[in-house]
Enzyme design. Sequence first.
Site, PDB file in Angstrom:
ATOM      1  N   TYR A 175     -15.072   1.136  -6.833  1.00  0.00           N
ATOM      2  CA  TYR A 175     -16.344   1.820  -6.559  1.00  0.00           C
ATOM      3  C   TYR A 175     -17.292   1.683  -7.736  1.00  0.00           C
ATOM      4  O   TYR A 175     -18.465   1.986  -7.628  1.00  0.00           O
ATOM      5  CB  TYR A 175     -16.068   3.303  -6.251  1.00  0.00           C
ATOM      6  CG  TYR A 175     -15.157   3.462  -5.053  1.00  0.00           C
ATOM      7  CD1 TYR A 175     -15.665   3.343  -3.773  1.00  0.00           C
ATOM      8  CD2 TYR A 175     -13.787   3.661  -5.199  1.00  0.00           C
ATOM      9  CE1 TYR A 175     -14.831   3.430  -2.659  1.00  0.00           C
ATOM     10  CE2 TYR A 175     -12.944   3.760  -4.101  1.00  0.00           C
ATOM     11  CZ  TYR A 175     -13.474   3.641  -2.835  1.00  0.00           C
ATOM     12  OH  TYR A 175     -12.659   3.719  -1.740  1.00  0.00           O
TER      13      TYR A 175
ATOM     14  N   GLU B  63       7.724  -7.109   1.424  1.00  0.00           N
ATOM     15  CA  GLU B  63       6.428  -7.145   2.118  1.00  0.00           C
ATOM     16  C   GLU B  63       5.639  -8.392   1.697  1.00  0.00           C
ATOM     17  O   GLU B  63       4.976  -9.031   2.507  1.00  0.00           O
ATOM     18  CB  GLU B  63       5.600  -5.891   1.802  1.00  0.00           C
ATOM     19  CG  GLU B  63       6.141  -4.591   2.383  1.00  0.00           C
ATOM     20  CD  GLU B  63       5.830  -4.407   3.882  1.00  0.00           C
ATOM     21  OE1 GLU B  63       5.240  -5.325   4.480  1.00  0.00           O
ATOM     22  OE2 GLU B  63       6.189  -3.359   4.436  1.00  0.00           O
TER      23      GLU B  63
ATOM     24  N   LYS C  50       0.870  -1.176   0.000  1.00  0.00           N
ATOM     25  CA  LYS C  50       0.000   0.000   0.000  1.00  0.00           C
ATOM     26  C   LYS C  50       0.903   1.221   0.000  1.00  0.00           C
ATOM     27  O   LYS C  50       1.704   1.425   0.897  1.00  0.00           O
ATOM     28  CB  LYS C  50      -0.905   0.003   1.225  1.00  0.00           C
ATOM     29  CG  LYS C  50      -1.774   1.243   1.294  1.00  0.00           C
ATOM     30  CD  LYS C  50      -2.746   1.183   2.443  1.00  0.00           C
ATOM     31  CE  LYS C  50      -3.601   2.427   2.499  1.00  0.00           C
ATOM     32  NZ  LYS C  50      -4.580   2.359   3.586  1.00  0.00           N
TER      33      LYS C  50
ATOM     34  N   ARG D 225     -10.584   9.963   2.176  1.00  0.00           N
ATOM     35  CA  ARG D 225     -10.455  10.561   3.512  1.00  0.00           C
ATOM     36  C   ARG D 225     -11.542  11.601   3.719  1.00  0.00           C
ATOM     37  O   ARG D 225     -12.017  11.796   4.841  1.00  0.00           O
ATOM     38  CB  ARG D 225      -9.054  11.164   3.693  1.00  0.00           C
ATOM     39  CG  ARG D 225      -7.991  10.063   3.723  1.00  0.00           C
ATOM     40  CD  ARG D 225      -6.575  10.629   3.825  1.00  0.00           C
ATOM     41  NE  ARG D 225      -5.592   9.583   3.575  1.00  0.00           N
ATOM     42  CZ  ARG D 225      -4.302   9.795   3.353  1.00  0.00           C
ATOM     43  NH1 ARG D 225      -3.829  11.043   3.361  1.00  0.00           N
ATOM     44  NH2 ARG D 225      -3.479   8.792   3.135  1.00  0.00           N
TER      45      ARG D 225
ATOM     46  N   LYS E 263      -2.074  -1.505  -3.998  1.00  0.00           N
ATOM     47  CA  LYS E 263      -2.959  -0.340  -3.941  1.00  0.00           C
ATOM     48  C   LYS E 263      -2.132   0.920  -4.019  1.00  0.00           C
ATOM     49  O   LYS E 263      -1.146   1.026  -3.279  1.00  0.00           O
ATOM     50  CB  LYS E 263      -3.731  -0.389  -2.623  1.00  0.00           C
ATOM     51  CG  LYS E 263      -4.560   0.830  -2.325  1.00  0.00           C
ATOM     52  CD  LYS E 263      -5.171   0.735  -0.960  1.00  0.00           C
ATOM     53  CE  LYS E 263      -5.907   2.022  -0.681  1.00  0.00           C
ATOM     54  NZ  LYS E 263      -6.399   2.110   0.656  1.00  0.00           N
TER      55      LYS E 263
ATOM     56  N   LYS F  56       1.394   9.820   6.009  1.00  0.00           N
ATOM     57  CA  LYS F  56       1.437   8.394   6.341  1.00  0.00           C
ATOM     58  C   LYS F  56       2.716   7.719   5.840  1.00  0.00           C
ATOM     59  O   LYS F  56       2.775   6.499   5.707  1.00  0.00           O
ATOM     60  CB  LYS F  56       0.181   7.712   5.793  1.00  0.00           C
ATOM     61  CG  LYS F  56      -1.125   8.290   6.386  1.00  0.00           C
ATOM     62  CD  LYS F  56      -2.358   7.435   6.087  1.00  0.00           C
ATOM     63  CE  LYS F  56      -3.600   7.967   6.808  1.00  0.00           C
ATOM     64  NZ  LYS F  56      -4.785   7.096   6.637  1.00  0.00           N
TER      65      LYS F  56
ATOM     66  N   SER G  83     -10.061   5.796  -4.595  1.00  0.00           N
ATOM     67  CA  SER G  83     -10.978   6.925  -4.781  1.00  0.00           C
ATOM     68  C   SER G  83     -10.470   7.940  -5.813  1.00  0.00           C
ATOM     69  O   SER G  83     -11.254   8.457  -6.607  1.00  0.00           O
ATOM     70  CB  SER G  83     -11.243   7.609  -3.440  1.00  0.00           C
ATOM     71  OG  SER G  83     -10.041   8.025  -2.831  1.00  0.00           O
TER      72      SER G  83
HETATM   73  C1  PBG Z   1      -7.356   3.578   5.558  1.00  0.00           C
HETATM   74  C2  PBG Z   1      -7.700   3.342   4.137  1.00  0.00           C
HETATM   75  C3  PBG Z   1      -7.519   4.261   3.118  1.00  0.00           C
HETATM   76  C4  PBG Z   1      -8.033   3.690   1.971  1.00  0.00           C
HETATM   77  C5  PBG Z   1      -8.503   2.434   2.297  1.00  0.00           C
HETATM   78  N1  PBG Z   1      -8.275   2.211   3.647  1.00  0.00           N
HETATM   79  C6  PBG Z   1      -6.987   5.631   3.160  1.00  0.00           C
HETATM   80  C7  PBG Z   1      -5.631   5.866   3.651  1.00  0.00           C
HETATM   81  O1  PBG Z   1      -4.807   4.961   3.776  1.00  0.00           O
HETATM   82  O2  PBG Z   1      -5.346   7.025   3.967  1.00  0.00           O
HETATM   83  C8  PBG Z   1      -8.070   4.404   0.641  1.00  0.00           C
HETATM   84  C9  PBG Z   1      -9.117   3.970  -0.305  1.00  0.00           C
HETATM   85  C10 PBG Z   1      -9.392   4.921  -1.421  1.00  0.00           C
HETATM   86  O3  PBG Z   1      -8.748   5.980  -1.596  1.00  0.00           O
HETATM   87  O4  PBG Z   1     -10.317   4.603  -2.169  1.00  0.00           O
HETATM   88  N2  PBG Z   1      -6.724   2.592   6.227  1.00  0.00           N
END
Ligand code: PBG
Length: 344
Positions: free
Chosen positions: A331, A251, A213, A223, A266, A235, A292
């Site tokens: 989505y 990982e 990720k 968010r 992701k 993050k 997203s």
């Molecule tokens: C949080 C989480 C996030 C997403 C899925 N789980 C956001 C982040 O890590 O800040 C993002 C999903 C998306 O943007 O569609 N643990």
Amino acid sequence: MKKNNSKNIIPSEDIPGLEISARPRRNRKSETIRKLVKETYLEPGDFIYPVFIHDGNSDEEITSMPGCKRFSIRGLINEVKRSLKLGVSAFVLFPAIKDSYKTPLCEESYNSKGLVQRALRELKKSCPDATLITDIALDPYNSEGHDGIVSPSGEILNDFTVDVLCKQALSHAHAGADVVSPSDMMDGRIGAIREILDEEGFTSVSIMSYTAKYASSLYGPFRGALDSAPKAGDKKTYQMDPANSREALRELMLDEEEGADIVMVKPASHYLDMVYLFKDNTDLPVAAYQVSGEYLMIRAASDSGWLDEDKIILESLLSIKRAGADMIITYFAPRAAELLKKQY
Ligand code: PBG
């Protein structure tokens, strides 16, 4: 000079001296041949549908993600039933938690009467055919907005967080989760969660790990949907640097050893090299998350008339699958399932 009426000239395919030995176009000459040689197919069963829920009585439009809603539990049940009819039967639940429940130690994340836990129980009753996946991470519950517990000096604490994540995963399993999906990127969480689930008799609850990720700027709209942006900092001490791919293989190796059932990359579209690399380096199923920001780029370009939305949705998903994804979190899941029905 005599005027040349080009319309009447029939071009000849017989060009002296030109010899073409291979003609790949023969395999594209008709719809039937194209179907025979088609290598990648999408089907509704490939999709996992991420859904947002909140503790209200009605569904709300999400300003940062036009076309997506925060569902009440009732509304969620309707959306799940509608999706099941279209062949989409796997869902990840993302809760929007009221500010008054957000704390530095995220206790609400493992409240057996919390929003996710209630939604799981209701869904299991009303929609037994749905496969329910839950997000394991603390950001929706954290007054600091981080996926992990933040120390007074601002550090994201790894082992302390893993302990809370184990409680969260266990409470989801008790409430009926079929799959738990840690998206937090703490070290050692897959092994710790597997161990506690097994100890408590949940040997059949699967783990879909967010293995690679990335600290991507494509999560902003999500968010906004959960009001879960970090209060301070970013993050980058837990999510991966978009510049790195070998680190993702490390990982991957750890997640395999620790007992992940499914490994994820992701975001998806800008990280297709990683999807391909994962497919080549593991026998585990590979998931990819069309996040997203990817959703919004497609929406924005098609809402402004620049791209044909239906076509770009399917092309983006097909590309993710062609790169090696066995499943895609998107989505667009119910929409894409509808489009596929029309296509075949
Ligand atoms: C949080 C989480 C996030 C997403 C899925 N789980 C956001 C982040 O890590 O800040 C993002 C999903 C998306 O943007 O569609 N643990």
